[in-house]
Scaffold this active site. Sequence first.
Site, short mmCIF file in Angstrom:
data_model
loop_
_atom_site.label_atom_id
_atom_site.label_comp_id
_atom_site.label_asym_id
_atom_site.label_seq_id
_atom_site.Cartn_x
_atom_site.Cartn_y
_atom_site.Cartn_z
N ILE A 21 0.81 -1.22 0.00
CA ILE A 21 0.00 0.00 0.00
C ILE A 21 0.84 1.27 0.00
O ILE A 21 0.29 2.36 -0.11
CB ILE A 21 -1.00 0.02 1.18
N GLY A 22 2.16 1.13 0.09
CA GLY A 22 3.01 2.32 0.06
C GLY A 22 4.47 1.94 -0.01
O GLY A 22 4.85 0.79 0.24
N ASP A 135 10.68 13.19 10.13
CA ASP A 135 10.13 13.14 8.77
C ASP A 135 8.66 13.57 8.76
O ASP A 135 7.82 12.88 8.20
CB ASP A 135 10.29 11.72 8.21
#
Length: 154
Positions: A21-22, A135
Amino acid sequence: MLKTVNNLDVKISGLNILSKIGEGGMSKVYLAEQISLRRKVAVKVLRLEISENELDVQRFKHEAKTIAHLDHPNIIDIYNIGQTSKGEVFYTMPYLNHGDFSNYIIENEQEFILLLQTICDGLSFAHDRGVVHRDIKPENLLFDEFGNVRICLL
């Protein structure tokens, strides 16, 4: 029953990997079913080249353990940490599929201010306990099923 995707080259005991999914520079994220509890989870798997560096692995594990103890409504929980059959380090967390901050549409200024305050509350809570987010970006600010923002700290 959820169907496992056989062509994904990730094997983790206790999980059925369903789909990717990523993906980012350091890791890949998969949707999985936690077999024992029959619930969907997100699995973040560090890339093998990062998992081969023992210093990075120890830092990651330490950060995951620290974050797992941050009990705050705007910080994503960490359920489990481990290694894949190939030795890649991973952790599991709730699967939040209600969008991220990059999809947020500002319709009401006051609602937006409250949303930003909850993000700041979560980051402040983590910071007060020695965790600094390195991040922060819209993709790391996810929404739960109730519309609350949850910060992914790792």
